[in-house]
Write an enzyme that holds these catalytic residues in place. Structure first.
Site, PDB file in Angstrom:
ATOM      1  N   TYR A  78       1.032  -1.004  -0.012  1.00  0.00           N
ATOM      2  CA  TYR A  78       0.047   0.014  -0.079  1.00  0.00           C
ATOM      3  C   TYR A  78       0.697   1.235   0.149  1.00  0.00           C
ATOM      4  O   TYR A  78       2.572   1.045   0.553  1.00  0.00           O
ATOM      5  CB  TYR A  78      -0.649  -0.011   1.467  1.00  0.00           C
ATOM      6  CG  TYR A  78      -2.219  -0.573   1.595  1.00  0.00           C
ATOM      7  CD1 TYR A  78      -3.207  -0.543   0.214  1.00  0.00           C
ATOM      8  CD2 TYR A  78      -2.697  -1.316   2.493  1.00  0.00           C
ATOM      9  CE1 TYR A  78      -4.209  -1.816   0.808  1.00  0.00           C
ATOM     10  CE2 TYR A  78      -3.898  -1.971   2.462  1.00  0.00           C
ATOM     11  CZ  TYR A  78      -4.690  -1.923   1.526  1.00  0.00           C
ATOM     12  OH  TYR A  78      -5.711  -2.591   1.216  1.00  0.00           O
ATOM     13  N   ASN A 122      -7.649   1.481   3.057  1.00  0.00           N
ATOM     14  CA  ASN A 122      -8.830   0.668   3.782  1.00  0.00           C
ATOM     15  C   ASN A 122      -7.663   0.704   5.855  1.00  0.00           C
ATOM     16  O   ASN A 122      -6.713   1.884   6.529  1.00  0.00           O
ATOM     17  CB  ASN A 122      -8.953   0.162   4.195  1.00  0.00           C
ATOM     18  CG  ASN A 122     -10.403  -0.205   5.174  1.00  0.00           C
ATOM     19  OD1 ASN A 122     -11.022   0.576   5.160  1.00  0.00           O
ATOM     20  ND2 ASN A 122     -10.145  -1.762   5.969  1.00  0.00           N
ATOM     21  N   ALA A 123      -7.347  -0.020   5.375  1.00  0.00           N
ATOM     22  CA  ALA A 123      -5.373  -0.528   6.654  1.00  0.00           C
ATOM     23  C   ALA A 123      -5.342  -0.286   8.058  1.00  0.00           C
ATOM     24  O   ALA A 123      -4.527  -0.187   8.774  1.00  0.00           O
ATOM     25  CB  ALA A 123      -4.229   0.190   5.600  1.00  0.00           C
ATOM     26  N   GLU A 124      -6.931  -0.377   8.007  1.00  0.00           N
ATOM     27  CA  GLU A 124      -6.775   0.191  10.164  1.00  0.00           C
ATOM     28  C   GLU A 124      -6.350   1.344   9.657  1.00  0.00           C
ATOM     29  O   GLU A 124      -4.849   1.090  10.889  1.00  0.00           O
ATOM     30  CB  GLU A 124      -6.164  -1.164  10.819  1.00  0.00           C
ATOM     31  CG  GLU A 124      -7.468  -1.426  10.304  1.00  0.00           C
ATOM     32  CD  GLU A 124      -7.205  -2.796   9.345  1.00  0.00           C
ATOM     33  OE1 GLU A 124      -8.843  -3.054   8.536  1.00  0.00           O
ATOM     34  OE2 GLU A 124      -6.660  -2.816   8.897  1.00  0.00           O
ATOM     35  N   ASN A 181      -9.431   0.399  -3.815  1.00  0.00           N
ATOM     36  CA  ASN A 181      -9.319  -1.262  -2.186  1.00  0.00           C
ATOM     37  C   ASN A 181     -10.975  -1.483  -1.891  1.00  0.00           C
ATOM     38  O   ASN A 181     -11.183  -0.586  -1.415  1.00  0.00           O
ATOM     39  CB  ASN A 181      -8.671  -0.520  -1.414  1.00  0.00           C
ATOM     40  CG  ASN A 181      -8.254  -1.484   0.180  1.00  0.00           C
ATOM     41  OD1 ASN A 181      -7.540  -1.780  -0.341  1.00  0.00           O
ATOM     42  ND2 ASN A 181      -9.354  -1.544   0.897  1.00  0.00           N
ATOM     43  N   GLU A 182     -11.410  -2.856  -2.004  1.00  0.00           N
ATOM     44  CA  GLU A 182     -12.536  -3.271  -1.622  1.00  0.00           C
ATOM     45  C   GLU A 182     -13.549  -1.717  -1.860  1.00  0.00           C
ATOM     46  O   GLU A 182     -14.435  -1.713  -1.123  1.00  0.00           O
ATOM     47  CB  GLU A 182     -12.520  -3.322  -0.364  1.00  0.00           C
ATOM     48  CG  GLU A 182     -11.490  -4.949   0.379  1.00  0.00           C
ATOM     49  CD  GLU A 182     -11.925  -5.195   1.448  1.00  0.00           C
ATOM     50  OE1 GLU A 182     -12.255  -4.546   1.955  1.00  0.00           O
ATOM     51  OE2 GLU A 182     -11.320  -6.775   1.532  1.00  0.00           O
ATOM     52  N   TYR A 236     -11.478 -13.139   4.215  1.00  0.00           N
ATOM     53  CA  TYR A 236     -10.691 -13.796   5.976  1.00  0.00           C
ATOM     54  C   TYR A 236     -11.601 -14.014   6.242  1.00  0.00           C
ATOM     55  O   TYR A 236     -12.844 -13.843   6.839  1.00  0.00           O
ATOM     56  CB  TYR A 236     -10.794 -11.905   6.398  1.00  0.00           C
ATOM     57  CG  TYR A 236      -9.961 -10.944   5.902  1.00  0.00           C
ATOM     58  CD1 TYR A 236      -9.789 -10.296   4.699  1.00  0.00           C
ATOM     59  CD2 TYR A 236      -8.440 -10.569   6.318  1.00  0.00           C
ATOM     60  CE1 TYR A 236      -8.915  -9.440   4.163  1.00  0.00           C
ATOM     61  CE2 TYR A 236      -8.248 -10.174   5.977  1.00  0.00           C
ATOM     62  CZ  TYR A 236      -7.675  -9.484   4.288  1.00  0.00           C
ATOM     63  OH  TYR A 236      -7.358  -8.206   4.207  1.00  0.00           O
ATOM     64  N   GLU A 269      -6.410 -10.332  -0.930  1.00  0.00           N
ATOM     65  CA  GLU A 269      -6.132 -10.293   0.390  1.00  0.00           C
ATOM     66  C   GLU A 269      -6.419 -11.317   0.772  1.00  0.00           C
ATOM     67  O   GLU A 269      -7.892 -11.781   0.633  1.00  0.00           O
ATOM     68  CB  GLU A 269      -6.014  -8.924   0.811  1.00  0.00           C
ATOM     69  CG  GLU A 269      -5.588  -7.732   0.934  1.00  0.00           C
ATOM     70  CD  GLU A 269      -6.780  -6.498   1.326  1.00  0.00           C
ATOM     71  OE1 GLU A 269      -7.358  -6.874   2.115  1.00  0.00           O
ATOM     72  OE2 GLU A 269      -6.728  -5.343   0.435  1.00  0.00           O
ATOM     73  N   TYR A 336      -0.620  -7.606  14.244  1.00  0.00           N
ATOM     74  CA  TYR A 336      -1.332  -8.730  13.064  1.00  0.00           C
ATOM     75  C   TYR A 336      -1.529 -10.683  13.582  1.00  0.00           C
ATOM     76  O   TYR A 336      -1.994 -10.464  12.574  1.00  0.00           O
ATOM     77  CB  TYR A 336      -1.406  -8.385  11.973  1.00  0.00           C
ATOM     78  CG  TYR A 336      -2.359  -7.974  10.798  1.00  0.00           C
ATOM     79  CD1 TYR A 336      -3.246  -7.217  10.358  1.00  0.00           C
ATOM     80  CD2 TYR A 336      -2.794  -9.510  10.049  1.00  0.00           C
ATOM     81  CE1 TYR A 336      -4.599  -6.684  10.233  1.00  0.00           C
ATOM     82  CE2 TYR A 336      -4.321  -9.221   9.242  1.00  0.00           C
ATOM     83  CZ  TYR A 336      -4.911  -7.721   9.127  1.00  0.00           C
ATOM     84  OH  TYR A 336      -5.587  -7.870   8.340  1.00  0.00           O
TER      85      TYR A 336
HETATM   86  C1  GAL Z   1      -9.962  -5.616   4.230  1.00  0.00           C
HETATM   87  C2  GAL Z   1      -8.684  -3.903   3.954  1.00  0.00           C
HETATM   88  C3  GAL Z   1      -7.472  -3.939   4.321  1.00  0.00           C
HETATM   89  C4  GAL Z   1      -7.813  -4.470   5.342  1.00  0.00           C
HETATM   90  C5  GAL Z   1      -8.257  -6.058   6.403  1.00  0.00           C
HETATM   91  C6  GAL Z   1      -8.205  -6.065   7.620  1.00  0.00           C
HETATM   92  O1  GAL Z   1     -10.705  -5.800   3.835  1.00  0.00           O
HETATM   93  O2  GAL Z   1      -8.685  -4.107   2.448  1.00  0.00           O
HETATM   94  O3  GAL Z   1      -7.189  -2.695   4.204  1.00  0.00           O
HETATM   95  O4  GAL Z   1      -8.367  -3.302   6.136  1.00  0.00           O
HETATM   96  O5  GAL Z   1      -9.274  -5.897   5.705  1.00  0.00           O
HETATM   97  O6  GAL Z   1      -7.057  -6.167   8.284  1.00  0.00           O
END
Ligand code: GAL
Length: 930
Positions: A78, A122-124, A181-182, A236, A269, A336
C-alpha cells in the site's frame, strides 16, 4: 584472509541474481492461467508489508529479506496518501517516506511488487489512508465529485510516476497496479474508470487489478464501466475473533472466486493474521490464523480455485506509530498475529509459509492448471479435489477432511489414476490438516510417479537432484519414482524400505527426523532424496544464485547466497549456535564474512558450525525527570476559532465550528481556550466532543480542573448522534464572579480519523474536536492550538498540539528545566523523561521494546516518545504493554519521554526495557546503533 573474504563477498554479491535488470524492460502479460513475464509463467506468491508502519528504512530491507527467504517472490505494498501529504499541495517522499528507496530494495532482492496507491487503502490506518485535510474539501470522497477528483489527482500525479519508473516493463519490480481498495458499496463507476485513465496517462502499463471485498456479491469490477483487467478477491475466512482462536471458518470456505475468464484467479488479500478487534492480544490472533488454518485454507484455495496470484495480508504488520491508527478497530501495535512479528521475529506461521511457498515456486506445472477429476478416497470422511496441468499432465490432489472442522484422525486409500498408471495410495488426515499430493511430475531429472509426502522443494547441484519431501511427524510415507532399470538405493540416514518392480522404485518410511536416500543409476541422474517432517523441512532454505538454486539447512534465517568460484557466501542469522549444512556446487563456506571450516558429508553436502548470539543485558530506566504542562499553557501558537460553516455533513451543536481539522490541526491532541464574561450564576459546563473510540477530553475552568469525559465515536454511518461525547461538569461555588473574565480550557484527544470503507462522507468526514460547548448563556470566544507541523523528518503524524510537543520537550536534545519526578502526578498533562544507553554487540540484532507494568486500574494514557519519535499510546488495561522501538529510532544514547494525560492524580506504572529477541547476524545486517 580478511581481504580474501571481502573480495569473495563482493564477488558473491555481484553474482547475486536477484537485482532487476534496470537496463532492460520486460513484457508483462496474462491469460486465464497466470501472469507471464517475457512469456514465462509466474505464480505470484506475495504478501503485504507496510513501509509506513516501520519508520526505519534500513529495517525495510531486513523484513523484505525475511519475506524473500520464506519463498515469496513478491510483496504487496500500500502507498499511504495521508502519510505523504500534511496539507493540500504538500508532498514528501524523503527519509522514512522515500518509497523509491523501498522499490529499489525490492528490485535488489528480486521481489515483484503489486503497487496499491489507493487513493483509498483502508488498512486500519487514519482516514483509511486519505489525508485528514480532505475532510475539509467539498465533494464526496471516493467518487467522481469535482473537489475530491482534484484532490486525489494531486496524489496520483506524484505517486504514479514513481511507480511507473519502477515497473517490470522498465526493468523494475512493479508487476501490477491495484486501483482503489475494496470499492464495493456506494460505488461510482466513472470514478473507477477515471482512476485507471489517470494511471495510464501517468505511464502505468502493467496490468491493473482490484481487490474485491469479501468473496461476496458486492461490486467487483470484472465487467462494465470501471472494470479492471485482473479483478481479485479479498478473503478473511477466520474473521477477526482472536478471543476465540479455536473457531474455524467463521466467514466461509475461503476459495477465491474466478471473476473473469480471460484473467488469472487472484487472491488479492488472503487472511494471514487478524486485527485484534476484541482486545485478546495478538498471540491469540496468531493462533487463530496459525499453521493448521494455513494448511487447510491456503491449500484448499490453491487447488479449489487454481489461483496463481496471491497477496497474504499481512506478512509483517508493524507498528501504527504516532497518529497512524484508525481509531475504531486497532491500537498502536499492528503486529496482526502475522508470520513475522512486530519485532521482526519468525514464527511457526513463517515456517508454514516457507513449506507452501517453496512448493509453489519450485513446481512449475502449478502455474497452469485446470480442475480435473480427483481420485476417490475409500473413506468419504476424506475429501479430495484435483487440478492438472494440461501440458505436462502433472496432477495436484488436495486431501483433507470432508468436514473441515473435525479433529478426527482418518487413514484411507485413494484410488488414483496417475499419468503413469493406477495406484492405491495410502493417505492420512489427522486433525486440522490438508496436503497437496503430486503425481506425474518431472522432478529435475527424475520422474515422480506419486508421493503421499508433500514436496518442499528440489534443486539440481552439479548434475545431481537434491529433493526434500515431508510429512507430519510419525505419519506413514511412500514415494514412487520411475526408472528404466533397477537403480542403486543407499539409505544414508533414517529407516526407509525400498522395492523395485521393473519400472517403479517404491520407498516406504515413517516421517521422523530427516531420512536421506541416495538413488543412483536406473537410467537417470543421481538423486539425494531427503524425507523430513514439518519441522525438519522448515530448517531448509532455498536460495537462488548465479550458479542456480542451492539449499542450506540449519540457520534460523538464511538471507542470501552467492557462489563465487569454489566459495559459497551466505548471509544468515543464528538464534543459537548450531550446524550449517549446504547443498551447493562449492567446497568452501563463508557466512556473514567469516570463513566457516566445513567437512564433506556422505550426502555430498558441506557441514560446519556457526556461533549463536551472546546474551545481552539492557539497562534499567531510572532517574525519571519531570515537567508539568499547565492547562492551555503559553500564549503563542493559538488560532482564533470563529468559523461558522464546515464541509463536514455533520453540523455542530453550537457555533462557532470548533472542529480541529477546520483550523488545519489534523493529528494528535488539541487544546482549546474559551474566553467569556461570567454571569455569575452559571452552574454547569456542558461539552460535546468527538474523538474516535477510546478518546477523552479534560476540562478546566479558570485553571480549576472540572473533570473528564469520553469523547464520542461516531464510528459508522448510522444516524448521526446529536449529542456525542457529552460531559456535564458542575461549576464549583464561587469559581465564577459576575462580570469578570473567565477562561475555559479543554484538552481533546484526536484518536485518528474514521476510515471510509463505505465511501460515505458522514463516516469519513466525522469531525474531531469540540462539537458543542455551553456555559449558561455565556458567549464564548474561542482559540484552538494543535500541532505545529514543523518536524519534517518525523512528519505530521508524529506530534499533536500539547504545549510540550510544540516546544519540543519530546526531543532528545531538550534537557533543561526538568526536575526529579514526584511520586504522583496531578490530573492533567505531565511529562517524564529518562535516558539510557544501548551497548549491544554490533553483530547481533536485538529488537527492543519499552514495557509498561501491569496496572490496569490507573487513570491515564501515555504517549511514548523515543528520541523524539512517537512510538504509540499506552493505556492501562488495554492489551498492549510492549512498545516496539525499531533500530534506527533507537541509537546508542537514547532519551525516552512520556507525555502523560491523567484524568485523576496517581502514579506512573513502572517502565522497563525488554529484548524481544537476540539474533546473531554476523555482519551488521541491521545497523542497530546507527
Ligand atoms: C481489508 C482491507 C485491508 C484491511 C483488512 C483488514 O478489507 O482491504 O486494508 O483493512 O481488510 O485488516
Amino acid at each position: 584472509m580478511r581481504i580474501l573474504v571481502a573480495v569473495l563477498m563482493l564477488l558473491g554479491l555481484i553474482a547475486a541474481p536477484a537485482a532487476a535488470d534496470q537496463a532492460r524492460g520486460h513484457t508483462v502479460a496474462y491469460d486465464k492461467y497466470s501472469l507471464t513475464v517475457d512469456g514465462r509463467r509466474v505464480v505470484l506468491w506475495s504478501g503485504e508489508f507496510h513501509y509506513f508502519r516501520l519508520p526505519s528504512p534500513e529495517l525495510w530491507r531486513d523484513v523484505l529479506e525475511k519475506i524473500r527467504a520464506a519463498g515469496f517472490n513478491g510483496v504487496s505494498l500500500y502507498f499511504h496518501w495521508g502519510y505523504h501529504s500534511p496539507a493540500p499541495g504538500v508532498y514528501d517522499f524523503s527519509g522514512i517516506r522515500d518509497v523509491e528507496r523501498l522499490l529499489r530494495m525490492t528490485e535488489e532482492l528480486g521481489l515483484y511488487v503489486v503497487a496499491r496507491p489507493g487513493p483509498y487503502i483502508n488498512a486500519e490506518t487514519t482516514g483509511g489512508g486519505l489525508p485528514a485535510w480532505l475532510k475539509t474539501v467539498e465533494g464526496r470522497a471516493r467518487s467522481s465529485d469535482a473537489g475530491y477528483t482534484a484532490a486525489y489527482r494531486e496524489w496520483l500525479s506524484r505517486i504514479n510516476p514513481i511507480l511507473a519508473r519502477h515497473q517490470v516493463t522498465r526493468g523494475g519490480s512493479v508487476i501490477a497496479y491495484n486501483v482503489e481498495n475494496e470499492y464495493a458499496v456506494n460505488v461510482d463507476p466513472l470514478y473507477m474508470e477515471q482512476l485507471q485513465q489517470k494511471a495510464r496517462a501517468d505511464g502505468i502499463d502493467v496490468p491493473i487489478v482490484h481487490n474485491n471485498c469479501c468473496n461476496g456479491d458486492l461490486a467487483n469490477w470484472s465487467s462494465g464501466q470501471g472494470a479492471v483487467q485482473i479483478p481479485g478477491v479479498d478473503d478473511y475466512p477466520q474473521a477477526f475473533n482472536c478471543q476465540d482462536p479455536g473457531t474455524w471458518g467463521t466467514w466461509g470456505e475461503g476459495v477465491t472466486r474466478r471473476l473473469r475468464d480471460d484473467a488469472p484467479v487472484y487472491a488479492a488479500e488472503y487472511q494471514a493474521g487478524a486485527i485484534d478487534l476484541n482486545n485478546a492480544g495478538y498471540e491469540k490472533c496468531r493462533e487463530l490464523t496459525g499453521p493448521d488454518y494455513m494448511k487447510v485454507y491456503y491449500k484448499s484455495n490453491i487447488i479449489g480455485s487454481g489461483a496463481t496470484m496471491y497477496g497474504y495480508y499481512m506478512l509483517h504488520g508493524g507498528t501504527s506509530w504516532g497518529w497512524l491508527p484508525q481509531p475504531n478497530d486497532v491500537y498502536t501495535s499492528y503486529d496482526y498475529g502475522a508470520a513475522i512479528t512486530e519485532s521482526r521475529g519468525l514464527t511457526t506461521k513463517y515456517d508454514e509459509f516457507k513449506r507452501q511457498g517453496y512448493f509453489l515456486t519450485t513446481v512449475k506445472p502449478l502455474a497452469k492448471t485446470d480442475s480435473s477429476p480427483a481420485p476417490g478416497p475409500a473413506d468419504p470422511a476424506v475429501f479430495t479435489q484435483a487440478r492438472t496441468n494440461p501440458d505436462t499432465g502433472t496432477q495436484f490432489v488436495l486431501v483433507r477432511h470432508a468436514d473441515r472442522r473435525t479433529s478426527a484422525d482418518v487413514s484411507t486409500v485413494l484410488d488414483w489414476s496417475t499419468p503413469d498408471g493406477s495406484y492405491s495410495v495410502p493417505v492420512r488426515v489427522n486433525g486440522r490438516d490438508a496436503k497437496i499430493l503430486v503425481a506425474g511430475y518431472d522432478l529435475g531429472g527424475q520422474r515422480l510417479v506419486w508421493s503421499n509426502s508433500e514436496i518442499l522443494t528440489h534443486v539440481t547441484v552439479q548434475g545431481r537432484d537434491v529433493a526434500v519431501l515431508y510429512g507430519r511427524e510419525g505419519e506413514q510415507g511412500s514415494t514412487v519414482l520411475r526408472y528404466n532399470s533397477a537403480p542403486q538405493v543407499r539409505v544414508l540416514e533414517g529407516a526407509v524400505r525400498s522395492s523395485f518392480d521393473g519400472k517403479d522404485l517404491r520407498l516406504d518410511y515413517t516421517h521422523s527426523g530427516l531420512a536421506r536416500v541416495l538413488v543412483e543409476g536406473g537410467g537417470r541422474p543421481p538423486m539425494l532424496l531427503m524425507l523430513g517432517t514439518d519441522q525438519t523441512a522448515a530448517q531448509f532454505w532455498r536460495l537462488d544464485t548465479a550458479a542456480g538454486p542451492v539449499l542450506v539447512r540449519g540457520p534460523s534465517l538464511t538471507r542470501s547466497a552467492a557462489v563465487a568460484g569454489d566459495w559459497l557466501v551466505l548471509k544468515a542469522d543464528m538464534d543459537q549456535a548450531g550446524e550449517v549444512e549446504t547443498f551447493a556446487p562449492t567446497r568452501r563456506l563463508v557466512v556473514d564474512g567469516k570463513l566457516v571450516p566445513a567437512r564433506r558429508t556422505p550426502s555430498g553436502s558441506l557441514v560446519g558450525r556457526l556461533p549463536g548470539p551472546r546474551p545481552v543485558s539492557l539497562s534499567a530506566l531510572s532517574s525519571w525527570q519531570y515537567r508539568a504542562e499547565p492547562p492551555a499553557f503559553g500564549d503563542s501558537g493559538w488560532t482564533v476559532a470563529d468559523k461558522t460553516t464546515t464541509a463536514s455533513p455533520i453540523k455542530p451543536k453550537t457555533l462557532p465550528v470548533l472542529y480541529a481539522d477546520e483550523y488545519g490541526y489534523h493529528y494528535g491532541n488539541v487544546w482549546y481556550r474559551g474566553a467569556f464574561t461570567a454571569g455569575g450564576d452559571e452552574k454547569t459546563v456542558s461539552v460535546n466532543a468527538i474523538t474516535g473510540k477510546r478518546g477523552n477530553y479534560l476540562v478546566w475552568l479558570n485553571g480549576h480542573y472540572l473533570g473528564s469525559a469520553l469523547g464520542g465515536t461516531q464510528a459508522d454511518s448510522e444516524p448521526v448522534n446529536p449529542d456525542p461525547g457529552r460531559g456535564d461538569f458542575t461549576i464549583p461555588e464561587g469559581l465564577l464572579v459576575k462580570g469578570s473574565a473567565a477562561t475555559l480550557s479543554v484538552l481533546v484527544t484526536n484518536m485518528g480519523h474514521n476510515d471510509n470503507w463505505t465511501a460515505d462522507d458522514t463516516r469519513f468526514k466525522q469531525p474531531r474536536g469540540l462539537f458543542g460547548v455551553t456555559v449558561g448563556d455565556a458567549k464564548i470566544s474561542w482559540q484552538i492550538r494543535g500541532a505545529s507541523n514543523s518536524d519534517v523528518e518525523r512528519g505530521p503524524m508524529n506530534t499533536g498540539g500539547l504545549y510540550g510537543e510544540r516546544a519540543g520537550w519530546h526531543l532528545p536534545d531538550r534537557h533543561s528545566r526538568w526536575s526529579p519526578a514526584p511520586a504522583t502526578m496531578p490530573a492533567g498533562v505531565s511529562w517524564y523523561r529518562s535516558t539510557f544507553r544501548l551497548d549491544l554487540p554490533a553483530d547481533q540484532d536485538v529488537p527492543v521494546a519499552l514495557r509498561f507494568g501491569d496496572q490496569p486500574d490507573r487513570k491515564y494514557r501515555a504517549f511514548v516518545f523515543v528520541n523524539g519519535w512517537n512510538m504509540g499510546q499506552y493505556m492501562p488495561g488495554a492489551p498492549q504493554r510492549d512498545f516496539v522501538v525499531p533500530a534506527g529510532v533507537l541509537g546508542r544514547s537514547n532519551t525516552v519521554t512520556l507525555a502523560v494525560i491523567a484524568t485523576e492524580p496517581g502514579a506512573l506504572a513502572p517502565v522497563s526495557l525488554v529484548a524481544l529477541g537476540n539474533h546473531w547476524t554476523g555482519t551488521a545486517a541491521v545497523d542497530q546503533l546507527g
